[in-house]
Design a protein around this motif. Structure first.
Motif, PDB file in Angstrom:
ATOM      1  N   GLN A  70     -27.866 -29.324  -9.489  1.00 45.26           N
ATOM      2  CA  GLN A  70     -28.716 -30.828  -9.686  1.00 45.26           C
ATOM      3  C   GLN A  70     -27.893 -31.315 -10.902  1.00 45.26           C
ATOM      4  N   LEU A  71     -27.773 -30.632 -12.056  1.00 49.31           N
ATOM      5  CA  LEU A  71     -27.112 -30.972 -13.352  1.00 49.31           C
ATOM      6  C   LEU A  71     -25.975 -31.581 -12.966  1.00 49.31           C
ATOM      7  N   LYS A  72     -24.914 -31.072 -12.106  1.00 46.50           N
ATOM      8  CA  LYS A  72     -23.563 -31.586 -11.932  1.00 46.50           C
ATOM      9  C   LYS A  72     -23.783 -32.764 -11.230  1.00 46.50           C
ATOM     10  N   THR A  73     -24.708 -33.026 -10.222  1.00 43.00           N
ATOM     11  CA  THR A  73     -25.111 -34.124  -9.366  1.00 43.00           C
ATOM     12  C   THR A  73     -25.401 -35.433 -10.449  1.00 43.00           C
ATOM     13  N   ILE A  74     -26.315 -35.041 -11.399  1.00 42.48           N
ATOM     14  CA  ILE A  74     -26.777 -36.108 -12.349  1.00 42.48           C
ATOM     15  C   ILE A  74     -25.659 -36.632 -13.164  1.00 42.48           C
ATOM     16  N   GLY A 102     -19.191 -47.944  -1.887  1.00 37.18           N
ATOM     17  CA  GLY A 102     -18.645 -46.533  -2.162  1.00 37.18           C
ATOM     18  C   GLY A 102     -19.521 -45.862  -3.209  1.00 37.18           C
ATOM     19  N   PHE A 103     -19.794 -46.308  -4.184  1.00 38.60           N
ATOM     20  CA  PHE A 103     -20.680 -45.742  -5.385  1.00 38.60           C
ATOM     21  C   PHE A 103     -22.191 -45.493  -4.727  1.00 38.60           C
ATOM     22  N   THR A 104     -22.520 -46.339  -3.826  1.00 35.98           N
ATOM     23  CA  THR A 104     -23.820 -46.396  -3.337  1.00 35.98           C
ATOM     24  C   THR A 104     -23.940 -44.941  -2.345  1.00 35.98           C
ATOM     25  N   MET A 105     -22.801 -44.989  -1.558  1.00 37.32           N
ATOM     26  CA  MET A 105     -22.833 -43.692  -0.544  1.00 37.32           C
ATOM     27  C   MET A 105     -22.819 -42.475  -1.337  1.00 37.32           C
ATOM     28  N   ILE A 106     -22.038 -42.387  -2.466  1.00 40.16           N
ATOM     29  CA  ILE A 106     -21.994 -41.224  -3.368  1.00 40.16           C
ATOM     30  C   ILE A 106     -23.181 -41.227  -3.743  1.00 40.16           C
ATOM     31  N   ALA A 107     -23.983 -41.807  -4.237  1.00 42.17           N
ATOM     32  CA  ALA A 107     -25.339 -41.900  -4.922  1.00 42.17           C
ATOM     33  C   ALA A 107     -26.302 -41.311  -3.851  1.00 42.17           C
ATOM     34  N   ALA A 111     -28.541 -37.716  -3.484  1.00 43.23           N
ATOM     35  CA  ALA A 111     -29.858 -37.650  -3.445  1.00 43.23           C
ATOM     36  C   ALA A 111     -30.329 -36.350  -2.419  1.00 43.23           C
ATOM     37  N   PHE A 112     -29.537 -36.024  -1.685  1.00 42.11           N
ATOM     38  CA  PHE A 112     -29.707 -34.868  -1.006  1.00 42.11           C
ATOM     39  C   PHE A 112     -29.662 -33.544  -1.761  1.00 42.11           C
ATOM     40  N   ILE A 113     -29.157 -33.575  -2.881  1.00 38.18           N
ATOM     41  CA  ILE A 113     -29.151 -32.412  -3.808  1.00 38.18           C
ATOM     42  C   ILE A 113     -30.606 -31.888  -4.122  1.00 38.18           C
TER      43      ILE A 113
END
Length: 117
Positions: A70-74, A102-107, A111-113
C-alpha cells in the motif's frame, strides 16, 4: 480537522515532499542540456539526498498503518501527480488525453491494492 502528524496522514505528506525532490532530481536538468553530465549527476544526487531523508521516515511511520504494498502504491500515485504537475509547470510540456487516460488507468489499478476482498 485530521491530525497531520498521525501515522495515517504524515507518511502521505512526507511522500509528497519526497517526490517533489526526486522528480526534481531526475528531470530538472532537461532544461539545461548544455550542462555537463557529471555535474548534472552530482547535483541530482544532492537533491535526491533530501528525497531519501523524507521517504525513509514516511515508510517507517506509514508501515504501522499501511502494508508495504500500500505504501508503494501511494508513492507511485503521488509520483504520477507530481510528475504531471512538474512536466506542465516546470518543463512547459503539455499533457494530452492519452496521458490522462493512462494515468487514470494506473490509479484505477492502484485502487485494487486497497480493496479488501
Amino acid at each position: 480537522m485530521p491530525n497531520l502528524l498521525s501515522p495515517a496522514i504524515a507518511p502521505i505528506l512526507l511522500l509528497i515532499a519526497s517526490n517533489v525532490f526526486m522528480t526534481s532530481a531526475w528531470y530538472w536538468h532537461l532544461k539545461f542540456p548544455q550542462t555537463a553530465l557529471v555535474k548534472v549527476i552530482m547535483i541530482s544526487w544532492f537533491i535526491a539526498l533530501f528525497e531519501y531523508c523524507l521517504a525513509v521516515p514516511a515508510n517507517r511511520i506509514g508501515h504501522g498503518v499501511y502494508s508495504a504494498a500500500q505504501l508503494k502504491t501511494i508513492q507511485e500515485v503521488i509520483t504520477l501527480v507530481v510528475f504531471a504537475l512538474f512536466s506542465v509547470f516546470y518543463l512547459k510540456e503539455s499533457l494530452s488525453w492519452n496521458h490522462l487516460v493512462g494515468f487514470t488507468m494506473i490509479a484505477g489499478g492502484a485502487a485494487f491494492i486497497f480493496h479488501k476482498f
